[in-house]
Scaffold this motif. Structure first.
Motif, PDB file in Angstrom:
ATOM      1  N   ILE A   9       0.834  -1.203   0.000  1.00 38.36           N
ATOM      2  CA  ILE A   9       0.000   0.000   0.000  1.00 38.36           C
ATOM      3  C   ILE A   9       0.869   1.253   0.000  1.00 38.36           C
ATOM      4  O   ILE A   9       0.598   2.211  -0.726  1.00 38.36           O
ATOM      5  N   ALA A  10       1.934   1.254   0.788  1.00 36.91           N
ATOM      6  CA  ALA A  10       2.825   2.417   0.845  1.00 36.91           C
ATOM      7  C   ALA A  10       3.515   2.648  -0.497  1.00 36.91           C
ATOM      8  O   ALA A  10       3.607   3.792  -0.971  1.00 36.91           O
ATOM      9  N   ILE A  11       3.995   1.580  -1.120  1.00 38.70           N
ATOM     10  CA  ILE A  11       4.654   1.724  -2.420  1.00 38.70           C
ATOM     11  C   ILE A  11       3.652   2.229  -3.446  1.00 38.70           C
ATOM     12  O   ILE A  11       3.963   3.133  -4.239  1.00 38.70           O
ATOM     13  N   HIS A  12       2.443   1.698  -3.436  1.00 37.10           N
ATOM     14  CA  HIS A  12       1.379   2.153  -4.338  1.00 37.10           C
ATOM     15  C   HIS A  12       1.170   3.663  -4.160  1.00 37.10           C
ATOM     16  O   HIS A  12       1.141   4.414  -5.137  1.00 37.10           O
ATOM     17  N   ALA A  13       1.041   4.094  -2.910  1.00 40.37           N
ATOM     18  CA  ALA A  13       0.807   5.513  -2.625  1.00 40.37           C
ATOM     19  C   ALA A  13       1.959   6.386  -3.125  1.00 40.37           C
ATOM     20  O   ALA A  13       1.737   7.452  -3.703  1.00 40.37           O
ATOM     21  N   LEU A  14       3.176   5.939  -2.912  1.00 40.53           N
ATOM     22  CA  LEU A  14       4.336   6.732  -3.315  1.00 40.53           C
ATOM     23  C   LEU A  14       4.512   6.773  -4.832  1.00 40.53           C
ATOM     24  O   LEU A  14       4.888   7.806  -5.390  1.00 40.53           O
ATOM     25  N   VAL A  15       4.253   5.659  -5.502  1.00 44.43           N
ATOM     26  CA  VAL A  15       4.303   5.654  -6.965  1.00 44.43           C
ATOM     27  C   VAL A  15       3.216   6.584  -7.507  1.00 44.43           C
ATOM     28  O   VAL A  15       3.449   7.362  -8.435  1.00 44.43           O
ATOM     29  N   TRP A  16       2.039   6.555  -6.899  1.00 43.06           N
ATOM     30  CA  TRP A  16       0.952   7.434  -7.331  1.00 43.06           C
ATOM     31  C   TRP A  16       1.361   8.893  -7.139  1.00 43.06           C
ATOM     32  O   TRP A  16       1.160   9.724  -8.032  1.00 43.06           O
ATOM     33  N   ASP A 132      12.419   2.323  -9.831  1.00 38.85           N
ATOM     34  CA  ASP A 132      12.329   1.026 -10.512  1.00 38.85           C
ATOM     35  C   ASP A 132      10.873   0.556 -10.569  1.00 38.85           C
ATOM     36  O   ASP A 132      10.393   0.113 -11.612  1.00 38.85           O
ATOM     37  N   VAL A 133      10.186   0.656  -9.441  1.00 39.70           N
ATOM     38  CA  VAL A 133       8.787   0.227  -9.388  1.00 39.70           C
ATOM     39  C   VAL A 133       7.924   1.151 -10.244  1.00 39.70           C
ATOM     40  O   VAL A 133       7.038   0.689 -10.958  1.00 39.70           O
ATOM     41  N   PHE A 134       8.199   2.442 -10.180  1.00 38.04           N
ATOM     42  CA  PHE A 134       7.469   3.416 -10.989  1.00 38.04           C
ATOM     43  C   PHE A 134       7.560   3.046 -12.470  1.00 38.04           C
ATOM     44  O   PHE A 134       6.559   2.949 -13.171  1.00 38.04           O
ATOM     45  N   ASP A 135       8.783   2.830 -12.934  1.00 39.49           N
ATOM     46  CA  ASP A 135       8.994   2.495 -14.351  1.00 39.49           C
ATOM     47  C   ASP A 135       8.308   1.182 -14.725  1.00 39.49           C
ATOM     48  O   ASP A 135       7.661   1.094 -15.775  1.00 39.49           O
ATOM     49  N   GLU A 136       8.431   0.188 -13.866  1.00 38.41           N
ATOM     50  CA  GLU A 136       7.812  -1.120 -14.158  1.00 38.41           C
ATOM     51  C   GLU A 136       6.295  -1.023 -14.131  1.00 38.41           C
ATOM     52  O   GLU A 136       5.609  -1.646 -14.941  1.00 38.41           O
ATOM     53  N   LEU A 138       4.433   1.568 -14.888  1.00 36.27           N
ATOM     54  CA  LEU A 138       3.891   2.316 -16.021  1.00 36.27           C
ATOM     55  C   LEU A 138       4.313   1.772 -17.383  1.00 36.27           C
ATOM     56  O   LEU A 138       3.931   2.308 -18.414  1.00 36.27           O
ATOM     57  N   THR A 139       5.096   0.693 -17.382  1.00 36.03           N
ATOM     58  CA  THR A 139       5.479   0.050 -18.631  1.00 36.03           C
ATOM     59  C   THR A 139       4.351  -0.876 -19.059  1.00 36.03           C
ATOM     60  O   THR A 139       3.924  -1.720 -18.276  1.00 36.03           O
ATOM     61  N   PRO A 140       3.891  -0.723 -20.288  1.00 36.13           N
ATOM     62  CA  PRO A 140       2.821  -1.616 -20.747  1.00 36.13           C
ATOM     63  C   PRO A 140       3.249  -3.083 -20.639  1.00 36.13           C
ATOM     64  O   PRO A 140       4.385  -3.436 -20.903  1.00 36.13           O
ATOM     65  N   SER A 141       2.327  -3.918 -20.245  1.00 40.59           N
ATOM     66  CA  SER A 141       2.575  -5.350 -20.070  1.00 40.59           C
ATOM     67  C   SER A 141       3.001  -5.978 -21.385  1.00 40.59           C
ATOM     68  O   SER A 141       2.467  -5.665 -22.440  1.00 40.59           O
ATOM     69  N   GLN A 142       3.952  -6.879 -21.307  1.00 43.81           N
ATOM     70  CA  GLN A 142       4.457  -7.578 -22.491  1.00 43.81           C
ATOM     71  C   GLN A 142       3.732  -8.903 -22.701  1.00 43.81           C
ATOM     72  O   GLN A 142       4.183  -9.741 -23.466  1.00 43.81           O
ATOM     73  N   ASN A 143       2.611  -9.115 -22.023  1.00 41.71           N
ATOM     74  CA  ASN A 143       1.900 -10.409 -22.113  1.00 41.71           C
ATOM     75  C   ASN A 143       1.247 -10.584 -23.423  1.00 41.71           C
ATOM     76  O   ASN A 143       0.448 -10.082 -23.973  1.00 41.71           O
TER      77      ASN A 143
END
Length: 143
Positions: A9-16, A132-136, A138-143
């Motif tokens: 939750i904290a990482i989510h909040a900080l990336v946001w 690193d988490v921010f970039d990952e 917001l990077t479109p999924s390669q699936n």
């Protein structure tokens, strides 16, 4: 066994908040962040208080929060420490039976293994930055 989601939750909040800053907003409110996480703004405010005390974010009364350092300098371990880190695996809380050989030996048997697991987790969190988490994220999924 329940999993602890405080760090997520904290990482989510900080990336946001980092994305919000990138898009031109100086501060992020608890209501905005809570809407993204789908939780109560009170939960966000409590968590952000811990992050503020740790110096990871700055607050401005009535405006909200913003990162106090570049996302490239903030590690997931820093965030974890701010929240009060918990062991990856904990030994049971009840005092084991003194007459049972398994109960007497299980804690000493597991302690070294659990300590090694915690060290690996610490190392991984320390080498991963919020950027690193921010970039990952917001990077479109390669699936």
């Amino acid at each position: 066994m329940g999993a602890n989601s405080k760090l997520t939750i904290a990482i989510h909040a900080l990336v946001w908040a980092a994305l919000n800053e990138r898009q031109g907003s100086a501060y992020s409110t608890s209501e905005e962040i809570a809407n993204s996480i789908k939780t109560n703004p009170v939960v966000v405010r409590r968590m952000m208080s811990d992050l503020t005390k740790a110096g990871l974010i700055e607050s401005r009364r009535g405006a909200g929060w913003r990162l106090s350092m570049p996302a490239e300098k903030m590690t997931l371990w820093d965030i974890n420490l701010a929240l009060g880190p918990e062991e990856t695996f904990a030994l049971h809380r009840n005092e084991p039976s003194a007459t049972c050989p398994v109960a007497r030996g299980i804690r000493p048997a597991l302690r070294p293994t659990f300590a090694r697991v915690d060290e690996v987790v610490r190392q991984e969190l320390a080498r991963t930055t919020l950027a690193d988490v921010f970039d990952e994220t917001l990077t479109p999924s390669q699936n």
